[in-house]
Write a protein that holds these residues in place. Sequence first.
Motif, short mmCIF file in Angstrom:
data_model
loop_
_atom_site.label_atom_id
_atom_site.label_comp_id
_atom_site.label_asym_id
_atom_site.label_seq_id
_atom_site.Cartn_x
_atom_site.Cartn_y
_atom_site.Cartn_z
N TYR A 1 0.83 -1.21 0.00
CA TYR A 1 0.00 0.00 0.00
C TYR A 1 0.86 1.26 0.00
O TYR A 1 0.65 2.18 -0.79
N SER A 2 1.87 1.30 0.88
CA SER A 2 2.74 2.47 0.95
C SER A 2 3.51 2.67 -0.35
O SER A 2 3.67 3.79 -0.83
N THR A 3 4.00 1.58 -0.92
CA THR A 3 4.73 1.67 -2.18
C THR A 3 3.85 2.25 -3.28
O THR A 3 4.26 3.14 -4.03
N SER A 4 2.63 1.76 -3.36
CA SER A 4 1.73 2.23 -4.42
C SER A 4 1.36 3.70 -4.23
O SER A 4 1.27 4.47 -5.19
N LYS A 5 1.15 4.11 -2.99
CA LYS A 5 0.72 5.48 -2.73
C LYS A 5 1.85 6.49 -2.88
O LYS A 5 1.62 7.64 -3.29
N THR A 6 3.08 6.10 -2.54
CA THR A 6 4.20 7.01 -2.76
C THR A 6 4.58 7.06 -4.23
O THR A 6 5.05 8.09 -4.72
N ALA A 7 4.36 5.98 -4.96
CA ALA A 7 4.66 5.96 -6.39
C ALA A 7 3.81 6.97 -7.16
O ALA A 7 4.23 7.48 -8.20
N LEU A 8 2.63 7.28 -6.64
CA LEU A 8 1.75 8.23 -7.31
C LEU A 8 2.38 9.61 -7.40
O LEU A 8 2.10 10.39 -8.32
N LEU A 9 3.26 9.94 -6.44
CA LEU A 9 3.91 11.25 -6.47
C LEU A 9 4.81 11.36 -7.70
O LEU A 9 4.80 12.39 -8.40
N GLY A 10 5.57 10.31 -7.98
CA GLY A 10 6.41 10.33 -9.17
C GLY A 10 5.59 10.35 -10.44
O GLY A 10 5.91 11.09 -11.40
N MET A 11 4.52 9.55 -10.48
CA MET A 11 3.67 9.53 -11.66
C MET A 11 3.09 10.92 -11.94
O MET A 11 3.12 11.41 -13.08
N SER A 12 2.59 11.56 -10.91
CA SER A 12 1.96 12.86 -11.07
C SER A 12 2.95 13.92 -11.53
O SER A 12 2.66 14.76 -12.38
N ARG A 13 4.17 13.88 -10.98
CA ARG A 13 5.17 14.88 -11.36
C ARG A 13 5.56 14.75 -12.83
O ARG A 13 5.77 15.75 -13.52
N VAL A 14 5.69 13.52 -13.30
CA VAL A 14 6.01 13.32 -14.72
C VAL A 14 4.86 13.82 -15.60
O VAL A 14 5.08 14.53 -16.59
N LEU A 15 3.64 13.48 -15.25
CA LEU A 15 2.48 13.94 -16.03
C LEU A 15 2.40 15.46 -16.07
O LEU A 15 2.11 16.05 -17.11
N SER A 16 2.68 16.09 -14.93
CA SER A 16 2.60 17.55 -14.87
C SER A 16 3.64 18.18 -15.79
O SER A 16 3.40 19.24 -16.38
N ASN A 17 4.77 17.53 -15.92
CA ASN A 17 5.84 18.04 -16.77
C ASN A 17 5.54 17.82 -18.25
O ASN A 17 5.79 18.68 -19.09
N GLU A 18 5.00 16.66 -18.57
CA GLU A 18 4.76 16.30 -19.96
C GLU A 18 3.60 17.06 -20.59
O GLU A 18 3.63 17.38 -21.79
#
Length: 228
Positions: free
Chosen positions: A140-157
């Motif tokens: 659960y923690s891995t999946s929820k912290t991974a969302l931060l990286g996903m979101s930052r990449v999307l915001s940049n792209e």
Amino acid sequence: MIILTGASGGIGRAILSSLMTLDEVIAIYNKNPPEISGMTGVTAYQVDLTSESAVDDFVVGMKDKLSRITLIHAAALARQDRLAVQFKTEDWDQVMEVNLRGNFLLTRALLMPMIKEKWGRIIHFSSAAGMHVAPGTLAYSTSKTALLGMSRVLSNEYARFGITSNVLINGYFNAGMYQDLSEKAQKKLIDSIPSRQLGDPVNIVNAIEFLMKSDYVNGSEISIDGGL
């Protein structure tokens, strides 16, 4: 148009009636349909978010209705707490399928309509529980912290297309997974909150409204946890 995943889950169910005051809502669920009787402007759809074909079929079927999309990823899955050495592979896979793969598949499928319209809001739901990395919450923690990286990449792209991507790090509310905890665990959590009280889900809706209106808030994480 707001597209809300996990609409029949604890937090999704708690914010659904308030979201309909902001925009038309498409309420996505997996097995149990949300209670939407008496709600104006809310339509429920059953979609298996872990299935690429199911997600693509949903988006194709909605293509003539999609406009000014706010995508809210509230769907989440947790499995019984176990230390890493005891954690079952199938439990790990299920958590990642819902919390990450489902998020990715639906986001990817909706990006083209957002790009064509040059407007979009992607809002991921992370968790204070995930950020605090308590023992026994590996998947659960891995999946929820991974969302931060996903979101930052999307915001940049996709910022150049008028699309923003942000994360709400939600604390403890009188809804959702908190209600599945033991009384002892619930008390421990409440004692850790400076105000010694659970949050009202309307705080999440207020943050969503803010992000919908804010084109220059992008790649950010907003904690809604009472100072936890």
